[in-house]
Write an enzyme that holds these catalytic residues in place. Structure first.
Site, mmCIF file in Angstrom:
data_model
loop_
_atom_site.group_PDB
_atom_site.id
_atom_site.type_symbol
_atom_site.label_atom_id
_atom_site.label_comp_id
_atom_site.label_asym_id
_atom_site.label_seq_id
_atom_site.Cartn_x
_atom_site.Cartn_y
_atom_site.Cartn_z
ATOM 1 N N THR A 161 -2.049 9.037 0.984
ATOM 2 C CA THR A 161 -2.090 7.564 0.827
ATOM 3 C C THR A 161 -3.436 7.013 1.841
ATOM 4 O OG1 THR A 161 -0.732 7.153 3.098
ATOM 5 C CG2 THR A 161 0.262 7.521 0.912
ATOM 6 N N TYR A 204 3.672 7.577 17.983
ATOM 7 C CA TYR A 204 4.173 7.895 16.569
ATOM 8 C C TYR A 204 5.208 8.789 16.211
ATOM 9 C CZ TYR A 204 3.815 8.317 11.467
ATOM 10 O OH TYR A 204 4.039 8.244 9.871
ATOM 11 N N ASP A 213 4.989 -10.462 9.491
ATOM 12 C CA ASP A 213 4.707 -9.299 10.410
ATOM 13 C C ASP A 213 6.053 -8.606 10.779
ATOM 14 O OD1 ASP A 213 4.196 -7.789 12.799
ATOM 15 O OD2 ASP A 213 2.506 -8.737 13.315
ATOM 16 N N VAL A 214 6.308 -7.474 10.534
ATOM 17 C CA VAL A 214 7.703 -6.956 10.931
ATOM 18 C C VAL A 214 7.956 -6.840 12.493
ATOM 19 C CG1 VAL A 214 7.758 -5.774 8.871
ATOM 20 C CG2 VAL A 214 6.906 -4.464 10.760
ATOM 21 N N LYS A 254 9.124 7.665 15.257
ATOM 22 C CA LYS A 254 9.746 8.341 13.884
ATOM 23 C C LYS A 254 11.125 8.899 14.140
ATOM 24 C CE LYS A 254 6.866 6.577 10.882
ATOM 25 N NZ LYS A 254 7.215 5.484 10.017
ATOM 26 N N SER A 286 0.918 -1.285 0.120
ATOM 27 C CA SER A 286 -0.001 0.123 -0.040
ATOM 28 C C SER A 286 0.882 1.278 -0.052
ATOM 29 C CB SER A 286 -0.820 0.005 1.330
ATOM 30 O OG SER A 286 -1.566 1.044 1.345
ATOM 31 N N GLY A 287 0.333 2.362 -0.272
ATOM 32 C CA GLY A 287 0.878 3.729 -0.072
ATOM 33 C C GLY A 287 2.316 3.776 -0.844
ATOM 34 N N ILE A 288 3.145 4.475 0.181
ATOM 35 C CA ILE A 288 4.430 4.748 -0.257
ATOM 36 C C ILE A 288 5.232 3.533 -0.763
ATOM 37 C CG2 ILE A 288 6.741 5.808 0.622
ATOM 38 C CD1 ILE A 288 4.869 7.657 2.298
HETATM 39 N N1 LIG Z 1 1.102 8.947 4.375
HETATM 40 C C1 LIG Z 1 1.746 9.771 5.123
HETATM 41 O O1 LIG Z 1 1.126 10.884 5.176
HETATM 42 C C2 LIG Z 1 2.877 9.590 5.795
HETATM 43 C C3 LIG Z 1 3.698 10.670 6.488
HETATM 44 C C4 LIG Z 1 4.968 10.608 6.849
HETATM 45 C C5 LIG Z 1 5.438 9.123 6.843
HETATM 46 N N2 LIG Z 1 4.593 8.036 6.580
HETATM 47 C C6 LIG Z 1 5.169 6.818 6.634
HETATM 48 O O2 LIG Z 1 5.268 6.093 5.578
HETATM 49 C C7 LIG Z 1 5.187 4.732 5.799
HETATM 50 C C8 LIG Z 1 4.047 4.087 4.593
HETATM 51 O O3 LIG Z 1 2.893 4.797 4.816
HETATM 52 P P1 LIG Z 1 1.927 4.800 4.319
HETATM 53 O O4 LIG Z 1 1.212 6.219 3.965
HETATM 54 O O5 LIG Z 1 2.258 4.131 2.774
HETATM 55 O O6 LIG Z 1 0.644 3.835 4.921
HETATM 56 P P2 LIG Z 1 -0.152 2.568 4.144
HETATM 57 O O7 LIG Z 1 -1.247 2.464 5.241
HETATM 58 O O8 LIG Z 1 -0.841 3.072 2.714
HETATM 59 O O9 LIG Z 1 0.702 1.374 3.977
HETATM 60 C C9 LIG Z 1 1.439 0.952 5.049
HETATM 61 C C10 LIG Z 1 1.717 -0.623 5.007
HETATM 62 O O10 LIG Z 1 2.529 -1.143 6.082
HETATM 63 C C11 LIG Z 1 1.792 -2.469 6.307
HETATM 64 N N3 LIG Z 1 2.108 -2.802 7.735
HETATM 65 C C12 LIG Z 1 1.507 -2.391 8.799
HETATM 66 N N4 LIG Z 1 1.734 -3.110 9.802
HETATM 67 C C13 LIG Z 1 2.713 -4.110 9.549
HETATM 68 C C14 LIG Z 1 3.261 -5.055 9.934
HETATM 69 N N5 LIG Z 1 3.333 -5.411 11.350
HETATM 70 N N6 LIG Z 1 4.227 -5.840 9.488
HETATM 71 C C15 LIG Z 1 4.320 -5.857 7.826
HETATM 72 N N7 LIG Z 1 3.669 -4.808 7.360
HETATM 73 C C16 LIG Z 1 2.801 -3.821 8.026
HETATM 74 C C17 LIG Z 1 0.304 -2.185 5.823
HETATM 75 O O11 LIG Z 1 -0.210 -3.544 5.767
HETATM 76 C C18 LIG Z 1 0.378 -1.511 4.670
HETATM 77 O O12 LIG Z 1 0.299 -2.254 3.607
HETATM 78 C C19 LIG Z 1 4.843 4.543 7.267
HETATM 79 O O13 LIG Z 1 6.053 4.170 7.776
HETATM 80 C C20 LIG Z 1 4.145 5.915 7.580
HETATM 81 O O14 LIG Z 1 4.371 6.101 9.002
HETATM 82 C C21 LIG Z 1 3.563 8.567 5.961
#
Ligand SMILES: NC(=O)c1ccc[n+]([C@@H]2O[C@H](COP(=O)([O-])OP(=O)(O)OC[C@H]3O[C@@H](n4cnc5c(N)ncnc54)[C@H](O)[C@@H]3O)[C@@H](O)[C@H]2O)c1
Length: 244
Positions: A184, A149, A53-54, A153, A17-19
């Protein structure tokens, strides 16, 4: 840049997902072999996915070994994108909630980084790690209370610097990105669109959300040889949010 990552073997945690997913797509487009690691192994169009699961050291070790089998060699790019976001004012935050967030975001990054680096060092290969921190690891925000959180970070930034220092002799670089407000599934800011827009207008000089692909572009640069003299850094990708 097509071909820039040719011959590289990449593992992306949180890649469903996402990033993480945007990173996987860019890595594939630039020529890398890619394996995703996420909670579920549901088929992804982007790349093969190993369920893991990390938070679980044994599962992470097994997943890194499984990924090396799929990639025909140890991953020499690791993107640590698995993460969770929760909001709770400090006075309401329970120890259990604290542990849940810190265990995924900080311990998970440590476990995956250590497993990948150990395999590279054992094989005598160089590599690059990119950890996903956040602007929340740099500055506080009273409007989105999330001390657990934010602490996770900030911890990722310290962990990244230590990875860089300890693993530079092995040719392994480690850097972090600090995304700002990125569009995201994790994003909560726009749950209230009017408040979200006001936040962007006042707090983000570029006055818009970032896209996952804009973050992925910086991550893949950091993983590439274009960043060969860059290690231990924290790069904001935030539309100027932490500049003001
Ligand atoms: N979206 C934002 O605005 C934003 C901003 C700053 C930082 N981030 C960081 O970017 C990273 C990605 O976030 P995103 O926005 O893509 O979120 P997202 O929720 O779209 O994706 C996160 C992914 O991590 C996986 N995940 C969660 N817990 C897990 C676990 N225990 N083991 C394995 N996989 C696991 C989820 O299944 C998901 O696919 C994260 O570390 C988040 O903190 C996001």
């Amino acid at each position: 840049m097509p071909g820039r990552m040719a011959g590289r073997r990449a593992l992306v945690t949180g890649g469903a997902s996402g990033i993480g997913l945007a990173c996987a797509r860019r890595l594939v487009a630039e020529g890398a072999e890619v394996v995703l690691l996420d909670l579920s192994s549901a088929a992804s169009a982007a790349a093969a996915t190993v369920a893991c699961d990390v938070r679980d050291p044994g599962a992470v070790a097994a997943a890194v070994t499984r990924a090396a089998g799929l990639l025909n060699g140890p991953a020499d790019v690791l993107v640590n994108s698995a993460g969770v976001y929760r909001i709770a004012p400090l006075l309401d935050l329970t120890p259990g909630e604290w542990d849940d967030v810190v265990t995924v975001n900080l311990r998970g990054t440590f476990l995956a980084g250590r497993a990948v680096a150990a395999a590279l060092i054992a094989a005598g290969l160089p590599g690059a790690i990119v950890n996903i921190s956040s602007t929340a690891g740099l500055v506080a925000d009273a409007s989105e209370p999330s001390a657990h959180y934010n602490a996770s970070k900030a911890g990722v930034l310290a962990l990244t610097r230590q990875m860089a220092a300890e693993w530079a002799p092995y040719g392994i670089r480690a850097n972090a990105v600090c995304p700002g407000v990125i569009d995201t599934p994790m994003l909560r800011l726009m749950d209230d669109p009017a408040a979200g827009d006001a936040y962007l207008q006042a707090g983000v000089p570029q006055r818009r959300l970032g896209s996952a692909d804009e973050v992925a572009a910086v991550i893949v640069f950091l993983a590439s040889d274009d960043a060969s003299y860059l290690t231990g850094a924290a790069v904001p990708v935030d539309g100027g949010m932490t500049a003001i």
